[in-house]
Design a protein around this motif. Structure first.
Motif, PDB file in Angstrom:
ATOM      1  N   GLN A 185      -0.635  -9.062 -10.817  1.00 50.75           N
ATOM      2  CA  GLN A 185      -0.994  -7.758 -10.860  1.00 50.75           C
ATOM      3  C   GLN A 185      -2.313  -7.327 -10.237  1.00 50.75           C
ATOM      4  O   GLN A 185      -2.593  -6.345  -9.651  1.00 50.75           O
ATOM      5  N   GLU A 186      -3.321  -8.202 -10.821  1.00 45.60           N
ATOM      6  CA  GLU A 186      -4.652  -7.761 -10.529  1.00 45.60           C
ATOM      7  C   GLU A 186      -5.135  -7.768  -9.120  1.00 45.60           C
ATOM      8  O   GLU A 186      -5.658  -7.117  -8.725  1.00 45.60           O
TER       9      GLU A 186
ATOM     10  N   ARG B 105       0.924  -1.335   0.035  1.00 50.24           N
ATOM     11  CA  ARG B 105       0.070  -0.072   0.057  1.00 50.24           C
ATOM     12  C   ARG B 105       0.737   1.364  -0.014  1.00 50.24           C
ATOM     13  O   ARG B 105       0.368   2.260  -0.680  1.00 50.24           O
TER      14      ARG B 105
ATOM     15  N   TYR C 151      -2.650  -7.491  -6.716  1.00 57.35           N
ATOM     16  CA  TYR C 151      -2.059  -6.201  -5.752  1.00 57.35           C
ATOM     17  C   TYR C 151      -2.747  -5.070  -6.269  1.00 57.35           C
ATOM     18  O   TYR C 151      -2.448  -3.975  -5.531  1.00 57.35           O
ATOM     19  N   LEU C 152      -3.507  -4.753  -7.085  1.00 56.60           N
ATOM     20  CA  LEU C 152      -4.272  -3.623  -7.879  1.00 56.60           C
ATOM     21  C   LEU C 152      -5.222  -3.251  -6.568  1.00 56.60           C
ATOM     22  O   LEU C 152      -5.609  -2.095  -6.399  1.00 56.60           O
ATOM     23  N   ASN C 153      -5.682  -4.150  -5.919  1.00 59.23           N
ATOM     24  CA  ASN C 153      -6.534  -4.013  -4.886  1.00 59.23           C
ATOM     25  C   ASN C 153      -5.945  -3.120  -3.689  1.00 59.23           C
ATOM     26  O   ASN C 153      -6.831  -2.407  -2.838  1.00 59.23           O
ATOM     27  N   TYR C 154      -4.602  -3.209  -3.458  1.00 59.64           N
ATOM     28  CA  TYR C 154      -3.992  -2.137  -2.649  1.00 59.64           C
ATOM     29  C   TYR C 154      -2.924  -1.255  -2.813  1.00 59.64           C
ATOM     30  O   TYR C 154      -2.708  -0.317  -2.373  1.00 59.64           O
ATOM     31  N   ASN C 155      -2.739  -1.250  -4.159  1.00 59.95           N
ATOM     32  CA  ASN C 155      -1.907  -0.160  -4.952  1.00 59.95           C
ATOM     33  C   ASN C 155      -2.100   0.062  -6.426  1.00 59.95           C
ATOM     34  O   ASN C 155      -2.164  -1.121  -7.185  1.00 59.95           O
ATOM     35  N   LYS C 156      -2.318   1.180  -6.733  1.00 59.77           N
ATOM     36  CA  LYS C 156      -2.595   1.696  -8.178  1.00 59.77           C
ATOM     37  C   LYS C 156      -1.405   1.502  -9.223  1.00 59.77           C
ATOM     38  O   LYS C 156      -1.603   1.495 -10.246  1.00 59.77           O
ATOM     39  N   ARG C 157      -0.329   1.556  -8.370  1.00 62.04           N
ATOM     40  CA  ARG C 157       0.800   1.493  -9.239  1.00 62.04           C
ATOM     41  C   ARG C 157       1.536   0.168  -9.122  1.00 62.04           C
ATOM     42  O   ARG C 157       2.634   0.058  -8.988  1.00 62.04           O
ATOM     43  N   VAL C 158       0.902  -0.837  -9.841  1.00 61.56           N
ATOM     44  CA  VAL C 158       1.521  -2.161  -9.965  1.00 61.56           C
ATOM     45  C   VAL C 158       1.781  -2.370 -11.291  1.00 61.56           C
ATOM     46  O   VAL C 158       0.692  -2.123 -12.225  1.00 61.56           O
TER      47      VAL C 158
END
Length: 232
Positions: free
Chosen positions: A24-25, A11, A27-34
């Motif tokens: 990637q999909e 995050r 981790y995008l729940n926690y950070n938009k810069r994946v």
């Protein structure tokens, strides 16, 4: 506790680099810069490949475990209508079972575990990499194979579809003997094009290209500057 710490780090990170799109999909729940960067390899200089028409050389390299589902590959080669050979590199708990399945067929060769250098040498004299896994991530052996111009026959599991273009540099099967043989026919019938496409696809994963993409993101976020040497 560790998972909670990992989520906190994700995050708070400026950017997160991952090797596959599934991660990637998630981790995008926690950070938009994946950013998906994928695995990287050292691409070899291009060497034009021609099919060994007198005896097609199939190659399997990996662990001999149940999840690798090597049995149908052996069956497909044993009765294939073209003269051919399957070189099996690797060892594992299924080895003796697979050797019994191969029987006295001279088409099946078990080489056991070999050094990475020897794998590269065998790839240079092989025609097609064959895989039949029921579960995978993104196998480095596929990237190494296409960098040698080897087309691939594989099942569509894990992240394999992220590194291959089915019908161009590879053929996908449902893991059955009949489908494996059909894929063999398709590649052998137009081998030069499959081999060339395989090598060209591997250039996307050359470490210089992957590292360059990572540096571009770092420069954008941290205002680092790539040297002229790196740019070239």
């Amino acid at each position: 506790a560790f998972q909670a710490f990992l989520m906190h780090v994700i995050r708070k990170s400026t950017a997160v680099f991952v090797l596959d799109k599934e991660t990637q999909e998630d981790y995008l729940n926690y950070n938009k810069r994946v950013i998906h960067v994928g695995n990287s390899i050292v691409c070899h200089p291009y060497e034009e490949k021609k099919l060994h028409e007198e005896k097609v050389q199939f190659l399997y390299a990996g662990r001999l475990s149940k999840v690798k589902n090597v049995g149908p590959l052996i069956e497909a080669v044993k009765e294939y209508h073209r003269n051919c050979e399957l070189m099996i590199l690797g060892d594992g708990e299924e080895r003796e079972i697979l050797k019994k399945l191969a029987g006295d067929s001279e088409r099946i060769c078990f080489a056991g575990a070999v050094s990475p250098q020897r794998v590269q040498e065998i790839m240079r004299t092989s025609d097609i990499l064959v895989m039949n896994s029921t579960f995978e991530g993104i196998p480095m052996i596929i990237l190494e194979a296409i960098s040698r111009g080897l087309p691939v026959i594989t099942t569509d599991v894990g992240g394999i579809k992220e590194v291959l273009s089915y019908g161009q540099d590879s053929e996908v099967t449902d893991g059955t003997i009949s489908q494996i043989r059909k894929a063999m026919d398709l590649i052998c019938a137009n081998y030069d094009e499959y081999a060339k496409n395989a090598y060209e696809k591997s250039l996307q994963f050359d470490y210089r290209k992957v590292n360059g993409n990572i540096l571009d993101v770092l420069n954008e976020s941290l205002h680092w500057e790539r040297s002229r040497h790196d740019s070239e």
